[in-house]
Scaffold this motif. Structure first.
Motif, short mmCIF file in Angstrom:
data_model
loop_
_atom_site.label_atom_id
_atom_site.label_comp_id
_atom_site.label_asym_id
_atom_site.label_seq_id
_atom_site.Cartn_x
_atom_site.Cartn_y
_atom_site.Cartn_z
N TYR A 32 5.08 19.99 46.64
CA TYR A 32 4.93 18.56 46.38
C TYR A 32 3.72 18.29 45.48
O TYR A 32 3.74 17.38 44.65
CB TYR A 32 4.80 17.80 47.70
CG TYR A 32 6.03 17.86 48.57
CD1 TYR A 32 7.30 17.70 48.03
CD2 TYR A 32 5.94 18.11 49.94
CE1 TYR A 32 8.44 17.77 48.81
CE2 TYR A 32 7.07 18.18 50.74
CZ TYR A 32 8.32 18.02 50.17
OH TYR A 32 9.45 18.09 50.96
N GLU A 33 2.66 19.09 45.65
CA GLU A 33 1.51 18.95 44.74
C GLU A 33 1.90 19.35 43.32
O GLU A 33 1.45 18.72 42.35
CB GLU A 33 0.35 19.81 45.24
CG GLU A 33 -0.34 19.24 46.46
CD GLU A 33 -1.54 20.07 46.86
OE1 GLU A 33 -2.66 19.53 46.81
OE2 GLU A 33 -1.36 21.24 47.24
N MET A 34 2.73 20.38 43.19
CA MET A 34 3.23 20.76 41.86
C MET A 34 4.08 19.64 41.28
O MET A 34 4.03 19.36 40.07
CB MET A 34 4.04 22.05 41.96
CG MET A 34 3.22 23.29 42.22
SD MET A 34 2.20 23.75 40.81
CE MET A 34 3.45 24.33 39.66
N THR A 35 4.86 18.98 42.12
CA THR A 35 5.65 17.83 41.67
C THR A 35 4.74 16.79 41.02
O THR A 35 4.99 16.31 39.92
CB THR A 35 6.38 17.19 42.86
OG1 THR A 35 7.29 18.14 43.42
CG2 THR A 35 7.16 15.95 42.43
N LEU A 36 3.67 16.45 41.73
CA LEU A 36 2.77 15.40 41.23
C LEU A 36 1.97 15.86 40.02
O LEU A 36 1.50 15.03 39.24
CB LEU A 36 1.82 14.97 42.35
CG LEU A 36 2.50 14.25 43.52
CD1 LEU A 36 1.55 14.12 44.71
CD2 LEU A 36 2.97 12.87 43.07
N SER A 37 1.80 17.17 39.86
CA SER A 37 1.04 17.66 38.71
C SER A 37 1.74 17.36 37.39
O SER A 37 1.10 17.38 36.33
CB SER A 37 0.79 19.17 38.83
OG SER A 37 1.98 19.90 38.57
N PHE A 38 3.03 17.09 37.43
CA PHE A 38 3.77 16.74 36.21
C PHE A 38 3.94 15.23 36.06
O PHE A 38 4.52 14.76 35.08
CB PHE A 38 5.14 17.42 36.21
CG PHE A 38 5.07 18.90 36.01
CD1 PHE A 38 4.94 19.45 34.74
CD2 PHE A 38 5.11 19.76 37.10
CE1 PHE A 38 4.85 20.82 34.56
CE2 PHE A 38 5.03 21.13 36.94
CZ PHE A 38 4.90 21.68 35.66
N LEU A 39 3.46 14.47 37.05
CA LEU A 39 3.55 12.99 36.97
C LEU A 39 2.13 12.42 36.84
O LEU A 39 1.69 11.61 37.64
CB LEU A 39 4.23 12.45 38.23
CG LEU A 39 5.69 12.82 38.42
CD1 LEU A 39 6.18 12.43 39.81
CD2 LEU A 39 6.56 12.15 37.35
N THR A 40 1.44 12.86 35.83
CA THR A 40 0.04 12.46 35.64
C THR A 40 -0.06 11.01 35.16
O THR A 40 0.88 10.47 34.57
CB THR A 40 -0.63 13.39 34.62
OG1 THR A 40 0.14 13.39 33.41
CG2 THR A 40 -0.72 14.80 35.16
N ASP A 41 -1.22 10.41 35.40
CA ASP A 41 -1.42 9.01 35.01
C ASP A 41 -1.28 8.80 33.52
O ASP A 41 -0.77 7.76 33.08
CB ASP A 41 -2.81 8.54 35.47
CG ASP A 41 -2.88 8.34 36.96
OD1 ASP A 41 -1.80 8.25 37.60
OD2 ASP A 41 -4.00 8.26 37.50
N ASP A 42 -1.73 9.77 32.72
CA ASP A 42 -1.64 9.59 31.26
C ASP A 42 -0.19 9.49 30.80
O ASP A 42 0.12 8.76 29.84
CB ASP A 42 -2.37 10.71 30.52
CG ASP A 42 -1.79 12.09 30.82
OD1 ASP A 42 -1.10 12.24 31.84
OD2 ASP A 42 -2.05 13.01 30.02
N MET A 43 0.72 10.20 31.50
CA MET A 43 2.14 10.08 31.17
C MET A 43 2.72 8.79 31.73
O MET A 43 3.45 8.07 31.03
CB MET A 43 2.92 11.27 31.71
CG MET A 43 4.39 11.24 31.31
SD MET A 43 5.45 12.38 32.22
CE MET A 43 5.74 11.46 33.72
N MET A 44 2.39 8.47 32.97
CA MET A 44 2.97 7.29 33.62
C MET A 44 2.63 6.01 32.86
O MET A 44 3.44 5.08 32.79
CB MET A 44 2.46 7.19 35.05
CG MET A 44 2.89 8.33 35.96
SD MET A 44 4.67 8.43 36.24
CE MET A 44 4.96 6.96 37.22
#
Length: 414
Positions: A275-287
Motif C-alpha cells: 500500500y505504501e508502494m501504491t501511494l509512492s506513485f500517487l505523489t502530490d506533484d502528480m495529483m
C-alpha cells in the motif's frame, strides 16, 4: 577516491563525528575512573560518601548533567554492549519523540564510515544491488551542535526513489543519495535502521549553502526504511518522474492488488509495504496536475490505499501512523465512515477516549443507515471503560476521605 582514502584513515578506529568522538573518549576516561573506584574497599567508599554533604550532591546533579548522561546512553560506541538498545538522539530530551529505539548494537558496515543500528528487522530476503531502484522513507539530521533536520519524507508520507550507485554529485537535493545508497546495500525489504554517514558520502568538506543548509564536514544521522526494491543493471526501473499517467496508474493498481492479497493471507507487514508502494506513485506533484476523470480515477485509488494502510497499522499497533493515514483518507473524502472508525480505534488504543468517541460517533453518523455493528461495539467498549474509570475514581476518593470509624468497626466485628 574519497571513500578509499577514508578507509585507510579510519582503519581500526571509532568512526564517529570528530566532536562526538572526542566527547566519547572523555566519557570513556570518566567511566574507567568510576570502574576503578568500584574495586576499592567498602570502608573507603563509605568514608568518601560520608564526606560529601547531600546538599552539595544535589546541587552538582543538574538537569544538564542528567541530560548528558542520558545522551551517552543514546550514542553508544561501536560494538558497545554496556549501553541500552537505543540509538543516537534525534531531539533534545525536553521535546517529544526522544531517543530512537533500536534492536541491535551499533556496528560497522562494509562501507568505511557508515555505522548501523537496526530498528526493525525486515522480512525480505534480497539486498539491493547496483542500479536497483529503492523506494524508501527517510529522515536525516545533521550530527553537529544544531541537530538540524535536513530531509523528512515521512512528513508528506511520500516515499522517494533512490537508485543505488547512481552519480548524483551535480544534484544538490540528491547529494545525500550517495550515502543512502551505501545504507541500502545493507538492508532488506521491510527493514528500518539508523545510520551515521560520513561527510564524503553526503555534502563533503565544504557543506552546502542552502536547501538544505549543511555545515562543512558534517556527518549525518539517517533513519531509513526500505519499502520496496525494483530493477537492476540488466532491467533498470523507469524513474517515477519519467512515467506517463497511464504507467503510474497501472503500477498503482498492481501494488494495491498485491497489498490486498497479502493482507487477506495474514501478511500485514507485506500488505502495508504494497500500500505504501501504491501511494509512492500517487505523489502530490502528480495529483495537482490532474483534472476531470483522471483526478477521479487517481482519488479512487488513493482513498482505499490510505484506508487499507490505516487498517494495517492498527493491526501492527502503529497507532500514530494509523491516525495519520486516516486523516489523509479524510482529506480525499471528508465524510468517509471507515476513516473516522479507524482513526477512532487508534485514538482509543492510545487512551484518547474523548477524541475516540467523537470519531466513532462521526463514523456512525456517516455509515449507511446510521448502523454498523463494529462501530457500536467500539462505543460500548468506551462506555465500559468510562464506568471502570469512574469506579476507580470513586474508590480512590473513598480511600482518601472515607470515615476512619468504619474501618475500626469492621476490625472489631471481625
Amino acid at each position: 577516491g574519497g571513500v578509499e582514502a577514508m578507509a585507510a584513515a579510519v582503519e581500526g578506529v571509532n568512526l564517529m563525528p570528530p566532536a562526538a568522538d572526542k566527547k566519547r573518549k572523555e566519557e570513556e576516561q570518566e567511566e574507567k575512573g568510576e570502574d576503578a573506584g568500584e574495586d576499592e574497599e567498602e570502608g573507603a567508599t563509605t568514608t568518601a560518601t560520608a564526606s560529601t554533604s547531600p546538599t552539595t550532591t544535589a546541587t552538582a546533579t543538574t538537569t544538564a548533567e542528567f541530560n548528558d548522561a542520558e545522551r551517552r546512553k543514546w550514542n553508544p560506541a561501536l560494538e558497545d554492549a554496556s549501553v541500552p538498545l537505543v540509538g543516537e538522539f534525534k531531539y533534545p530530551l525536553e521535546l517529544p519523540l526522544g531517543p530512537v529505539l533500536c534492536s541491535s548494537r551499533k556496528t560497522r558496515t562494509q562501507c568505511p564510515g557508515v555505522n548501523k543500528q537496526l530498528m526493525r528487522a525486515g522480512t525480505g530476503m534480497l539486498h539491493p544491488t547496483e542500479a536497483s531502484t529503492c523506494f524508501i522513507h527517510y529522515d536525516m539530521w545533521q550530527l553537529n551542535d544544531s541537530q538540524q533536520e535536513v530531509f523528512s519524507t515521512r512528513q508528506d508520507q511520500e516515499p522517494v526513489q533512490v537508485i543505488v550507485g547512481k552519480d548524483v554529485a551535480r544534484d544538490v537535493k540528491k547529494r545525500c543519495h550517495a550515502g543512502l545508497s551505501e545504507c541500502l546495500r545493507t538492508m532488506v525489504e521491510g527493514e528500518r535502521a539508523l545510520f551515521s554517514i560520513p561527510p564524503a558520502l553526503c555534502y563533503g568538506d565544504e557543506g552546502n549553502f542552502s536547501f538544505p543548509a549543511v555545515g562543512p564536514a558534517c556527518w549525518m544521522l539517517a533513519d531509513v526504511e526500505l519499502i520496496g526494491i525494483k530493477g537492476s543493471v540488466d532491467e533498470p526501473e523507469m524513474e517515477r518522474a519519467d512515467m506517463l499517467y497511464e504507467e503510474r496508474i497501472e503500477r498503482v493498481k498492481e501494488h494495491r492488488e498485491r497489498g490486498n492479497v497479502a493482507f487477506r493471507a495474514g501478511d500485514v507487514s507485506g500488505g502495508a509495504r504494497e500500500y505504501e508502494m501504491t501511494l509512492s506513485f500517487l505523489t502530490d506533484d502528480m495529483m495537482m496536475q490532474l483534472f476531470g476523470k483522471y483526478q477521479d480515477e487517481a482519488n479512487s485509488e488513493k482513498l482505499p490505499a490510505h484506508l487499507n494502510l490505516a487498517a494495517c497499522y492498527l493491526k501492527l499497533n502503529r497507532f500514530n501512523d494509523a491516525i495519520d493515514q486516516a486523516c489523509r483518507a479524510l482529506g480525499v473524502e471528508p465524510k468517509n465512515p471507515k476513516a473516522f472508525y479507524r482513526r477512532g480505534r487508534a485514538k482509543q488504543a492510545l487512551g484518547q477516549d474523548d477524541a475516540a468517541r467523537k470519531d466513532l460517533l462521526k463514523a456512525l453518523e456517516y455509515s449507511p443507515g446510521g448502523e454498523d455493528p463494529a462501530i457500536k461495539k467500539a462505543l460500548r467498549e468506551l462506555d465500559a471503560e468510562e464506568v471502570r474509570k469512574a469506579r476507580a475514581r470513586k474508590g480512590l476518593f473513598n480511600g482518601l476521605f472515607g470515615d476512619g470509624d468504619d474501618d475500626d468497626s469492621a476490625e472489631a466485628s471481625a
